[in-house]
Structure formats: structure tokens, C-alpha cells
Design a protein around this motif. Structure first.
Motif, mmCIF file in Angstrom:
data_model
loop_
_atom_site.group_PDB
_atom_site.id
_atom_site.type_symbol
_atom_site.label_atom_id
_atom_site.label_comp_id
_atom_site.label_asym_id
_atom_site.label_seq_id
_atom_site.Cartn_x
_atom_site.Cartn_y
_atom_site.Cartn_z
ATOM 1 N N ASP A 145 17.406 66.236 -2.429
ATOM 2 C CA ASP A 145 16.947 67.560 -2.857
ATOM 3 C C ASP A 145 18.116 68.530 -2.755
ATOM 4 O O ASP A 145 18.891 68.445 -1.807
ATOM 5 C CB ASP A 145 15.789 68.028 -1.965
ATOM 6 C CG ASP A 145 14.992 69.163 -2.559
ATOM 7 O OD1 ASP A 145 15.606 70.151 -3.027
ATOM 8 O OD2 ASP A 145 13.752 69.081 -2.552
ATOM 9 N N THR A 175 14.333 72.437 2.164
ATOM 10 C CA THR A 175 13.449 71.293 1.929
ATOM 11 C C THR A 175 14.009 70.048 2.593
ATOM 12 O O THR A 175 13.263 69.280 3.218
ATOM 13 C CB THR A 175 13.255 71.052 0.420
ATOM 14 O OG1 THR A 175 12.707 72.239 -0.169
ATOM 15 C CG2 THR A 175 12.319 69.890 0.157
ATOM 16 N N ASP A 216 13.666 65.132 -5.483
ATOM 17 C CA ASP A 216 13.311 66.410 -6.103
ATOM 18 C C ASP A 216 13.508 66.289 -7.612
ATOM 19 O O ASP A 216 14.433 65.629 -8.072
ATOM 20 C CB ASP A 216 14.208 67.521 -5.538
ATOM 21 C CG ASP A 216 13.874 68.891 -6.097
ATOM 22 O OD1 ASP A 216 12.691 69.154 -6.395
ATOM 23 O OD2 ASP A 216 14.797 69.714 -6.236
ATOM 24 N N SER A 269 8.212 68.258 -6.223
ATOM 25 C CA SER A 269 8.476 69.424 -7.066
ATOM 26 C C SER A 269 7.445 70.511 -6.805
ATOM 27 O O SER A 269 6.355 70.242 -6.301
ATOM 28 C CB SER A 269 8.414 69.018 -8.542
ATOM 29 O OG SER A 269 8.604 70.136 -9.387
#
Length: 123
Positions: A9, A14, A54, A84
Motif C-alpha cells: 500500500d 494503512t 491496495d 480499497s
């Protein structure tokens, strides 16, 4: 030996959250901020047990990386989950088209992340 999860990601928040949640649950975690620079983690001497990818990233999108992973003999059987902030219906369709094994919408909490990961590891 604990299961090895790779989280890819471009958002460091995150990455940190997912990594912390997974490590606290006993998983071994590796992270990368780009699909392009993740092959050393994926194709190392021991393949990961699961990859979280991601979708929206620079250089290469997560759905494109998922298609590439599922097209190679060395990585075809590794479960790949797309993550997502897209709406669930859109993400579900994208995951199916990319050949991913599942998906997880952002934002996620520890319970949802771990439940999704464990479900796909058990499959």
C-alpha cells in the motif's frame, strides 16, 4: 511457523495499521509501498501465505498486480486480497475481474482485517 502476510500500500498509515493488527495476531508481516518494488518479497525463497494489495497506487495498480500474480505459476496459488476505499460493489467487481481471491474495504478495523485474512488462509 507463523503465516507470512505481505501488505502492499502506498499509504504509510494503512501499512502501519495493517502491519500492527496482523503482527499482534501472530502473523509475520512484510510491507512494500509499491507493487513495482514488491517482487523480492513475493518471489523470495519462501512465498508468502497471503498478499494484501491496495488498488489505487502509482506506477502499477493493485488490480493489475493481482492479474500478473495470478498469471504466474510461482504466485498463482497465493491468496490475493484487494484493499480499497472504493464502494463494496465496485471493489467486488474489480477483484473478480483481476482474479483476486477477495477484497477488504477501507477503512477497516482489526476485527474485519483479521477475520478476512483468516477466512482466506483457511480456504
Amino acid at each position: 511457523m507463523s503465516k507470512h502476510i505481505i501488505v502492499i500500500d502506498d499509504c504509510r498509515v494503512t501499512l502501519a495499521m495493517a502491519s500492527d493488527f496482523l503482527a499482534e495476531a501472530g502473523f509475520r508481516v512484510s510491507t512494500a509501498e509499491s507493487c513495482v518494488y514488491s517482487n523480492h518479497l513475493i518471489y523470495g525463497h519462501r512465498p508468502p501465505d497471503l498478499i494484501l494489495l491496495d488498488v489505487m497506487m502509482p506506477l502499477m495498480s493493485g488490480d493489475k498486480k493481482a492479474r500478473l500474480l495470478k498469471g504466474r505459476d510461482k504466485s498463482r496459488d497465493i491468496p490475493v486480497l484487494l484493499i480499497s476505499s472504493k464502494n463494496e460493489h465496485e471493489l467486488s467487481d474489480l477483484a473478480e475481474r483481476a482474479g483476486a481471491d477477495g477484497y477488504l474495504t477501507k477503512p477497516f478495523n482489526a476485527e474485519r482485517l483479521l477475520g478476512t485474512v483468516r477466512r482466506h488462509l483457511a480456504a
